[in-house]
Design an enzyme around this catalytic site. Structure first.
Site, PDB file in Angstrom:
ATOM      1  N   ASP A   1       6.734  -5.011  -0.093  1.00 54.04           N
ATOM      2  CA  ASP A   1       6.689  -3.846   0.804  1.00 54.04           C
ATOM      3  C   ASP A   1       5.944  -2.688   0.152  1.00 54.04           C
ATOM      4  O   ASP A   1       5.160  -1.985   0.796  1.00 54.04           O
ATOM      5  CB  ASP A   1       8.109  -3.431   1.180  1.00 54.04           C
ATOM      6  CG  ASP A   1       8.120  -2.412   2.303  1.00 54.04           C
ATOM      7  OD1 ASP A   1       7.447  -2.644   3.324  1.00 54.04           O
ATOM      8  OD2 ASP A   1       8.789  -1.374   2.150  1.00 54.04           O
TER       9      ASP A   1
ATOM     10  N   LYS B   1       2.344  -0.687   1.118  1.00 55.73           N
ATOM     11  CA  LYS B   1       2.235   0.765   1.232  1.00 55.73           C
ATOM     12  C   LYS B   1       1.096   1.318   0.374  1.00 55.73           C
ATOM     13  O   LYS B   1       0.320   2.166   0.832  1.00 55.73           O
ATOM     14  CB  LYS B   1       3.562   1.419   0.847  1.00 55.73           C
ATOM     15  CG  LYS B   1       4.678   1.122   1.841  1.00 55.73           C
ATOM     16  CD  LYS B   1       6.018   1.702   1.385  1.00 55.73           C
ATOM     17  CE  LYS B   1       7.115   1.404   2.393  1.00 55.73           C
ATOM     18  NZ  LYS B   1       8.430   1.919   1.959  1.00 55.73           N
TER      19      LYS B   1
END
Length: 816
Positions: free
Chosen positions: A680, A684
């Site tokens: 994740d 980003k």
């Protein structure tokens, strides 16, 4: 003298006619009055359909004639007292017998001539006017019925006869000078030619009849009574915010009427315009309403009313004559228009390129095939020699027009018009503006008419607020909080930003709901539960099909399937606000394509919450770059989950229990491995790298994972069990950092175009050290911030802050 005209809806049945009678009774007390009436609502269509079916050899024409007779017999019985019905019933029977004989002849001949068509159509006004006159007489109001065919003389162009004004005016003046009655009832639409044969005045003929009589008598006023309270700024069926125009000039009324405003027809204006006779458009069903007055000048006009109204015509085709052989050669335009004229095809709009390479003309679609045959025949030699191309025909189009006297004295109106259309993805196929500058016309796809009308009405008439239509998919934790925020901020946005947010579409994995009037956000859960079964294809298809202005699609899911619909939405100029990270972190080519589509089609693709939830990280990065700054390095803690975990893990309880707490408190993904693996965070930092101008792909990002391989297989339950077994590994990571006086932070970096993520020991002097709870922090090192970075810090997880970030993106998309 005053002339009042009542349309078909005003005299549709006995109840409405009584309203007409009440209006006329009051008018007669003021002055001598001429009342011109249309046929009962729908009767003219029935008559013409019957004649057409008879000519086609269909026995069904008799059913239509029977319905015509029934309507008029019912009117007699409902309007007149029993003692007055006999003569009227006999009149209806006799007239309907004549009609049946005429249609029987048409049936036997299998032919419907223009003359016969006029004869059949004339019965509507002839009958309605006689019955209405009888209605007045039945309540002891003296009313004289006069046949318009005794007053109006035309040529023999049946179905659209031209008036001989010299003879007509003479007959009208003579009759009314010799007659001194106070009230006259006259049928509209019908006339006669020089030989005494019946003719009709064409579309809007009853209005025209009233105007002809008013002009001949130099009446003080002409009143057009209909079913709306005046001319409006737009068609209320298309634009619910349309409003009455209290005062309008003759020229503006003619322009609006020409381009589809059906309250009044252009020929109506002409006879009274030259004499300066005011025309009032009034509502039979709301007689106290002010209505619209049409005069020679618009005095007392508000200064900001630059545009008077918006009108449109549908069922338009563009025909284009093109070819290099046209350049510099005179006569092509003349021959084109002669070809159309010979086929009696009316030209609605003309535009020609400055290169003389093409001439584009707008006509009614019903005439397109005849136009092509006629023009191709006329230019057959040039087509054979390839000097011009065969006529091109494009159908499925409409014309939308801005009308206003004041436009000629204000610059930038065209710019505002086409900018507003462009922002909403409405493609303009052709443009025309007269030298008088009273009208700017644009040819657009018919499917865009409603959207275009509302966009332009909002641009020129609705200065108070901008309506934004939201379609939201995902109604879980974040979605529920977003809807609550939208509801609570509704009044604030109206007052301070002139934004009216309306949620018109809502969907989750089970149900979906679409309501163009707006979903009640106080009770959305029960409304959604009663909605249709969810279908992503149908939901997004309806967004495109409904084509509402200022539409924003909001994705609050983690679904790859939903992200696949961004491009078709952007292609329709529908902005996309995505909490979902999948699109922005997909292959660079797809990310770039979506960015380019948004730019090309005047839409927004916003995904602020992809990084840092509600923190303004992406917006700040974009502002830095847009203002000319250049990013050198980014350091960031971008996982609220990992920050929460490492801030709460001190070896006193297991690492697994801390992760479980984070999951229970809603800080992790449903499968926490997505957070703990660093994937994740990789997404980003990749999104930030791309926004900084780097062409970064996921596989190019280095990931120094701290998770043992045993924890990353099996189910979520297996994951937690494996972490318990690997507690010694996690404890050793903590002790090593603690011994060095450092904290563990999972850090994402971008340095010289290279991105990486991994667990690091952070000493107390570093900006990342003092980061608590679930907070995120981003350090931007740029040309302007080389030593002391720009720091953005705050809560980077949680439904409330994520919803607020989505909300902020919605407002950004709405205000553009």
């Amino acid at each position: 003298m005053q002339v009042l005209k009542f349309g078909g809806s005003s005299v549709a049945h006995a109840e409405n006619i009584r309203k007409v009678m009440a209006i006329v009774k009051e008018a007669v007390t003021r002055d001598r009055t001429v009342v011109v009436v249309s046929a009962l609502g729908g009767i003219t269509d029935l008559l013409l359909n019957a004649a057409t079916e008879a000519a086609s050899g269909l026995d069904s024409y008799k059913e239509k004639l029977a319905l015509v007779e029934q309507r008029h017999l019912e009117l007699v019985r409902q309007l007149l007292p029993v003692t007055r019905q006999s003569a009227a019933l006999s009149l209806v029977k006799k007239s309907c017998n004549e009609l049946e004989d005429i249609c029987q002849g048409i049936y036997l001949l299998g032919e419907l001539t223009a003359r016969s068509r006029d004869r059949v159509a004339s019965y509507g006004e002839w009958l309605s006017s006689q019955l209405i006159a009888a209605g007045f007489q039945s309540v002891d109001v003296p009313a004289v019925w006069k046949d318009a065919r005794d007053l109006i003389v035309t040529n023999s162009e049946y179905t659209a006869a031209e008036v001989d004004f010299a003879k007509t005016n003479q007959l009208i003046i003579q009759y009314f000078n010799e007659s001194k009655d106070g009230l006259y009832i006259i049928p509209g639409f019908i006339a006669r030619d020089q030989q005494g044969t019946g003719t009709t005045l064409g579309r809007g003929g009853s209005d025209y009849t009233a105007a002809i009589i008013a002009a001949a008598l130099k009446a003080d006023v002409l009143e057009i009574w209909t079913d709306v309270s005046g001319m409006m700024t737009a068609d209320p069926r298309l634009s619910p915010n349309a409003r009455i125009i209290p005062r309008i000039s003759y020229q503006e009324a003619m322009e609006l009427s020409h381009f589809g405003a059906k309250v009044i027809y252009p020929p109506t204006i002409q006879p009274v315009m030259n004499l300066g006779i005011p025309v009032w458009v009034k509502n039979t069903f709301a007689p106290a309403d002010y209505g619209t007055v049409i005069t020679s000048e618009k005095d007392n006009q508000p200064a900001d009313d630059i545009v008077t109204g918006i009108s449109c015509i549908s069922k338009i085709s563009l025909i284009s004559l093109e070819g290099s052989g046209m350049i510099g050669i005179p006569g092509f335009s003349k021959r084109l228009f002669e070809s159309l004229s010979q086929e009696k095809i009316n030209v609605i709009l003309i535009t020609q390129s400055s290169s003389e390479h093409s001439i584009c003309v707008g006509i009614e679609s019903v005439n397109a095939e005849r136009a092509k045959l006629a023009v191709d025949h006329s230019f057959s030699n040039e087509i054979a020699l390839q000097k011009v191309e065969p006529l091109k025909v494009e159908s499925g189009l409409s014309i939308v027009a801005l009308v206003g006297e004041s436009m000629k004295s204000h610059t930038g109106i065209s710019g505002r018009m086409f900018s507003a259309l462009g922002r909403n993805g409405i493609n303009v196929r052709a443009i025309a503006q007269g030298s008088s500058e009273k009208n700017i016309s644009a040819v657009i796809s018919t499917e865009d008419v409603k959207k275009a009308t509302n966009v332009l009405h909002e641009e020129f008439f609705e200065t108070t607020n901008k309506l934004v239509n939201l379609f939201i998919t995902g109604a879980g934790n974040v979605g529920a909080r977003l809807l609550a925020q939208v509801e609570s901020q509704r009044e604030y946005l109206l007052q301070h930003h002139r934004l009216q947010l309306r949620v018109v579409g809502l969907s989750n994995s089970r149900n979906m709901l679409i309501d163009e009037e707006g979903i009640d956000l106080k009770d959305w859960k029960s409304a959604l539960a009663k909605g249709e079964k969810a279908s992503l294809d149908y939901f997004t298809g309806e967004i495109i099909r409904r084509n509402l202005r200022n539409s924003v699609f909001v994705d609050i899911t983690a679904s790859e399937d939903v992200a696949a619909y961004y491009e078709p939405l952007l292609l329709k100029s529908i902005s996309v606000v995505a909490c979902n990270k999948i699109a922005a972190s997909s292959a660079y080519s797809n990310y770039r394509k979506l960015r380019d589509r948004a730019s090309e089609y005047n839409a927004h693709f916003l995904f602020e919450t992809n990084v840092g939830a509600g923190l303004p990280i992406i917006a700040t990065l974009n502002d830095l770059i847009s203002s000319g700054d250049r990013v050198k390095k980014i350091q960031a803690v971008l996982s609220g989950t990992l920050n929460f975990v490492f801030n709460n893990y001190d070896g006193s309880r297991s690492f697994s229990s801390v992760v479980r707490q984070a999951k229970e408190e809603g800080y992790t993904e449903p499968d926490p491995r997505l957070d703990l693996s660093g994937k994740d965070v990789m997404r980003k930092i990749m999104i930030l790298a791309r926004e900084a101008g780097e062409k970064t792909e996921m596989e190019e990002i280095a990931n120094e994972s701290f998770m043992p391989a045993s924890c990353m297989v099996g189910s979520v339950d297996d994951f937690f069990a494996a972490m318990e077994k690997e507690e010694a590994h996690f404890e050793s990571l903590y002790k090593a950092a603690n011994a060095a006086g450092c904290k563990l932070k999972f850090v994402a970096s971008l340095d010289n175009g290279k991105a990486s993520v991994g667990l690091q020991q952070i000493d107390p002097s570093h900006n990342l050290y003092h980061l608590y709870g679930k907070d995120n922090v981003v350090l931007f090192y740029t040309d302007r911030y080389p030593e002391q970075p720009m720091v953005i810090k705050g809560a980077g997880a949680g439904a409330e802050v994520t919803a607020s970030g989505v909300f902020a993106d919605i407002i950004r998309a709405s205000k553009a």
